[in-house]
Scaffold this motif. Structure first.
Motif, short mmCIF file in Angstrom:
data_model
loop_
_atom_site.label_atom_id
_atom_site.label_comp_id
_atom_site.label_asym_id
_atom_site.label_seq_id
_atom_site.Cartn_x
_atom_site.Cartn_y
_atom_site.Cartn_z
N VAL A 6 0.86 -1.19 0.00
CA VAL A 6 0.00 0.00 0.00
C VAL A 6 0.89 1.23 0.00
CG1 VAL A 6 -1.87 1.25 1.14
CG2 VAL A 6 -1.73 -1.24 1.36
N VAL A 8 1.30 5.07 0.62
CA VAL A 8 0.60 6.08 1.41
C VAL A 8 1.30 7.42 1.35
CG1 VAL A 8 -0.42 4.41 3.02
CG2 VAL A 8 1.80 5.43 3.55
N ASP A 14 -5.52 8.39 1.38
CA ASP A 14 -4.55 7.30 1.52
C ASP A 14 -4.78 6.50 2.79
OD1 ASP A 14 -3.60 8.60 -0.75
OD2 ASP A 14 -1.53 8.17 -0.26
N LEU A 18 -5.53 2.54 2.95
CA LEU A 18 -4.87 1.62 3.86
C LEU A 18 -5.89 0.83 4.68
CD1 LEU A 18 -2.19 0.56 4.98
CD2 LEU A 18 -2.20 2.48 6.61
N VAL A 32 0.98 -6.82 5.09
CA VAL A 32 0.93 -5.61 4.28
C VAL A 32 2.28 -4.90 4.37
CG1 VAL A 32 -0.15 -3.32 4.05
CG2 VAL A 32 -1.56 -5.31 4.64
N VAL A 34 3.71 -1.29 3.89
CA VAL A 34 3.26 0.10 3.81
C VAL A 34 4.46 0.93 3.38
CG1 VAL A 34 2.20 2.03 5.04
CG2 VAL A 34 1.67 -0.33 5.73
N ALA A 71 5.14 5.75 7.61
CA ALA A 71 4.48 4.51 7.19
C ALA A 71 4.22 3.61 8.39
CB ALA A 71 5.34 3.78 6.15
N ASN A 72 5.18 3.54 9.30
CA ASN A 72 5.01 2.73 10.51
C ASN A 72 3.90 3.28 11.40
OD1 ASN A 72 6.06 0.46 12.13
ND2 ASN A 72 6.44 2.09 13.61
N GLY A 75 0.65 2.37 9.87
CA GLY A 75 0.44 0.94 10.08
C GLY A 75 -0.05 0.65 11.48
N LEU A 79 -3.54 -0.73 10.88
CA LEU A 79 -3.44 -2.18 10.69
C LEU A 79 -3.37 -2.98 11.99
CD1 LEU A 79 -0.95 -2.13 7.67
CD2 LEU A 79 -3.46 -2.38 7.62
N TYR A 86 2.50 -6.00 9.46
CA TYR A 86 2.92 -5.07 8.41
C TYR A 86 4.40 -4.77 8.53
CZ TYR A 86 2.70 -1.54 12.06
OH TYR A 86 2.91 -0.83 13.22
N SER A 88 7.06 -1.56 7.37
CA SER A 88 7.08 -0.16 6.96
C SER A 88 8.32 0.14 6.14
CB SER A 88 7.07 0.75 8.19
OG SER A 88 5.98 0.43 9.01
#
Length: 149
Positions: A6, A8, A14, A18, A32, A34, A71-72, A75, A79, A86, A88
């Motif tokens: 994904v 983002v 976005d 996600l 996933v 990210v 990204a983390n 997530g 997520l 996930y 990142s």
């Protein structure tokens, strides 16, 4: 389905993308990846938008680390509550064609499905610069889900 990628950016669209990918990943019991990209020539604006994102606290100076931490953060917010594992990734993009980096990251992480937002370029913009989502669709050897911004 083995793994989902994904892409983002710091936009509500976005985050919704996600969330949609997370629901699919939870149902399919897949991981996933990210990825938050920073674009050459636009790094400062991209990183500042990430740093201003509500709740995200960035303590670093390095752009790639900021992208990965962003990204983390997303997530963890989106997520983890779904029970989705996930990874990142933060990637600098050195060209005006981020689709190449998106596909490379997907392939390097064994992703067979990519979720990406269409930023809605004008027809003239698409003719001059191409369209990231379209390029991913045409060049990625897997499934692509596109959400309009």
């Amino acid at each position: 389905m083995n793994r989902i990628l994904v892409v983002v950016a710091p936009t509500e669209t976005d985050v919704e993308l996600l969330e949609e990918a997370g629901a699919i990943a939870a149902a399919a019991d897949v991981e996933v990846v990210v990825v938050a990209l920073t674009m050459e020539g636009d790094e400062h604006a991209s990183l500042e938008a990430m740093r201003r994102w509500p709740g995200f606290e960035d303590t670093g100076n390095d752009g790639t680390d900021t992208s990965r931490r962003f990204a983390n953060y997303l997530g963890a917010q989106v997520l983890e509550p779904l029970g989705v594992e996930y990874l990142s990734v933060g990637e600098p993009v050195e060209s005006m064609r981020p689709s190449t980096m998106i596909i490379e990251v997907a392939e390097n992480h064994g992703c067979d499905h990519v979720f990406v937002t269409n930023r809605g370029r004008s027809p003239a913009g698409k003719a001059l610069f191409g369209d990231t989502a379209q390029s991913v669709i045409l060049n990625f050897d897997g499934f692509v889900t596109v959400r309009s911004a």
